[in-house]
Design a protein around this motif. Structure first.
Motif, mmCIF file in Angstrom:
data_model
loop_
_atom_site.group_PDB
_atom_site.id
_atom_site.type_symbol
_atom_site.label_atom_id
_atom_site.label_comp_id
_atom_site.label_asym_id
_atom_site.label_seq_id
_atom_site.Cartn_x
_atom_site.Cartn_y
_atom_site.Cartn_z
ATOM 1 N N VAL A 22 0.918 -1.163 -0.182
ATOM 2 C CA VAL A 22 -0.063 -0.215 -0.019
ATOM 3 C C VAL A 22 0.774 1.337 0.032
ATOM 4 O O VAL A 22 0.618 2.429 -0.715
ATOM 5 N N GLU A 23 1.792 1.282 0.804
ATOM 6 C CA GLU A 23 2.765 2.318 0.664
ATOM 7 C C GLU A 23 3.402 2.594 -0.570
ATOM 8 O O GLU A 23 3.671 3.778 -0.909
ATOM 9 N N GLN A 24 3.875 1.513 -1.078
ATOM 10 C CA GLN A 24 4.447 1.738 -2.352
ATOM 11 C C GLN A 24 3.555 2.102 -3.377
ATOM 12 O O GLN A 24 4.045 3.074 -4.373
ATOM 13 N N ARG A 25 2.415 1.832 -3.530
ATOM 14 C CA ARG A 25 1.623 2.250 -4.274
ATOM 15 C C ARG A 25 1.216 3.724 -4.096
ATOM 16 O O ARG A 25 0.942 4.410 -5.009
ATOM 17 N N ALA A 26 0.872 4.184 -2.977
ATOM 18 C CA ALA A 26 0.798 5.476 -2.557
ATOM 19 C C ALA A 26 1.985 6.340 -3.007
ATOM 20 O O ALA A 26 1.719 7.406 -3.634
ATOM 21 N N GLN A 27 3.108 5.949 -2.870
ATOM 22 C CA GLN A 27 4.441 6.644 -3.458
ATOM 23 C C GLN A 27 4.187 6.715 -4.825
ATOM 24 O O GLN A 27 4.736 7.734 -5.223
ATOM 25 N N ALA A 28 3.986 5.772 -5.470
ATOM 26 C CA ALA A 28 3.816 5.731 -6.789
ATOM 27 C C ALA A 28 2.764 6.724 -7.342
ATOM 28 O O ALA A 28 3.150 7.470 -8.509
ATOM 29 N N GLU A 29 1.776 6.586 -6.870
ATOM 30 C CA GLU A 29 0.659 7.665 -7.349
ATOM 31 C C GLU A 29 1.082 9.081 -6.796
ATOM 32 O O GLU A 29 0.855 9.951 -7.691
ATOM 33 N N ARG A 30 1.569 9.263 -5.749
ATOM 34 C CA ARG A 30 2.227 10.329 -5.483
ATOM 35 C C ARG A 30 3.415 11.350 -6.346
ATOM 36 O O ARG A 30 3.064 12.101 -6.654
ATOM 37 N N GLU A 32 3.338 10.108 -9.476
ATOM 38 C CA GLU A 32 2.743 10.488 -10.800
ATOM 39 C C GLU A 32 1.973 11.767 -10.785
ATOM 40 O O GLU A 32 1.851 12.395 -11.644
ATOM 41 N N LEU A 33 1.257 12.045 -9.534
ATOM 42 C CA LEU A 33 0.507 13.231 -9.400
ATOM 43 C C LEU A 33 1.454 14.468 -9.374
ATOM 44 O O LEU A 33 1.089 15.370 -9.956
ATOM 45 N N GLU A 34 2.897 14.358 -8.870
ATOM 46 C CA GLU A 34 3.728 15.518 -8.975
ATOM 47 C C GLU A 34 4.068 15.684 -10.439
ATOM 48 O O GLU A 34 4.106 16.842 -10.767
ATOM 49 N N GLN A 35 4.350 14.750 -11.141
ATOM 50 C CA GLN A 35 4.846 14.851 -12.607
ATOM 51 C C GLN A 35 3.391 15.335 -13.229
ATOM 52 O O GLN A 35 3.725 16.578 -13.925
ATOM 53 N N ARG A 36 2.206 15.121 -13.110
ATOM 54 C CA ARG A 36 1.240 15.774 -13.856
ATOM 55 C C ARG A 36 1.152 17.157 -13.242
ATOM 56 O O ARG A 36 0.587 18.156 -14.225
ATOM 57 N N TYR A 37 1.276 17.607 -11.982
ATOM 58 C CA TYR A 37 0.984 18.791 -11.580
ATOM 59 C C TYR A 37 2.350 19.812 -12.258
ATOM 60 O O TYR A 37 1.996 20.742 -12.539
ATOM 61 N N HIS A 38 3.591 19.293 -12.361
ATOM 62 C CA HIS A 38 4.515 20.026 -12.803
ATOM 63 C C HIS A 38 4.238 20.227 -14.333
ATOM 64 O O HIS A 38 4.548 21.210 -14.967
ATOM 65 N N LYS A 39 3.675 19.178 -14.973
ATOM 66 C CA LYS A 39 3.489 19.435 -16.523
ATOM 67 C C LYS A 39 2.459 20.350 -16.469
ATOM 68 O O LYS A 39 2.663 21.381 -17.362
ATOM 69 N N LEU A 40 1.368 20.253 -15.946
ATOM 70 C CA LEU A 40 0.117 21.650 -15.805
ATOM 71 C C LEU A 40 0.922 22.943 -15.562
ATOM 72 O O LEU A 40 0.308 23.845 -16.094
ATOM 73 N N LEU A 41 1.693 22.922 -14.390
ATOM 74 C CA LEU A 41 2.292 24.160 -14.255
ATOM 75 C C LEU A 41 3.310 24.618 -15.444
ATOM 76 O O LEU A 41 2.869 25.812 -15.698
ATOM 77 N N GLN A 42 3.867 23.736 -16.145
ATOM 78 C CA GLN A 42 4.556 24.323 -17.440
ATOM 79 C C GLN A 42 3.590 24.636 -18.562
ATOM 80 O O GLN A 42 3.988 25.876 -19.065
#
Length: 78
Positions: A22-30, A32-42
């Motif tokens: 569960v922790e590994q999945r949460a870390q992976a999702e986090r 991915e969300l950070e990558q998507r956030y940075h892309k949207l920011l760009q």
């Protein structure tokens, strides 16, 4: 008694394994969300630059039209 301990120990191992998964999945999702956030920011920053360029072009156009209109009026009256 020995069997109860063995079952308890197995349950603890399963719980630890599930917790790690569960922790590994949460870390992976986090991540991915950070990558998507940075892309949207760009994209947002790029849009801001485009908007600023367009606003500058509109300002230049309006200034040109004002000068052009003034020149026409001077020509008509002069």
């Amino acid at each position: 008694m020995h069997e109860a301990r063995a079952e308890r120990d197995e349950a603890k191992r399963q719980l630890r394994t599930e917790r790690v998964e569960v922790e590994q999945r949460a870390q992976a999702e986090r991540a991915e969300l950070e990558q998507r956030y940075h892309k949207l920011l760009q994209e947002h920053m790029h849009c801001g630059v485009t908007i600023a360029k367009l606003e500058a072009q509109v300002a230049e156009y309006l200034a040109f039209m004002e000068r052009f209109q003034s020149a026409l009026q001077r020509e008509e009256h002069g």
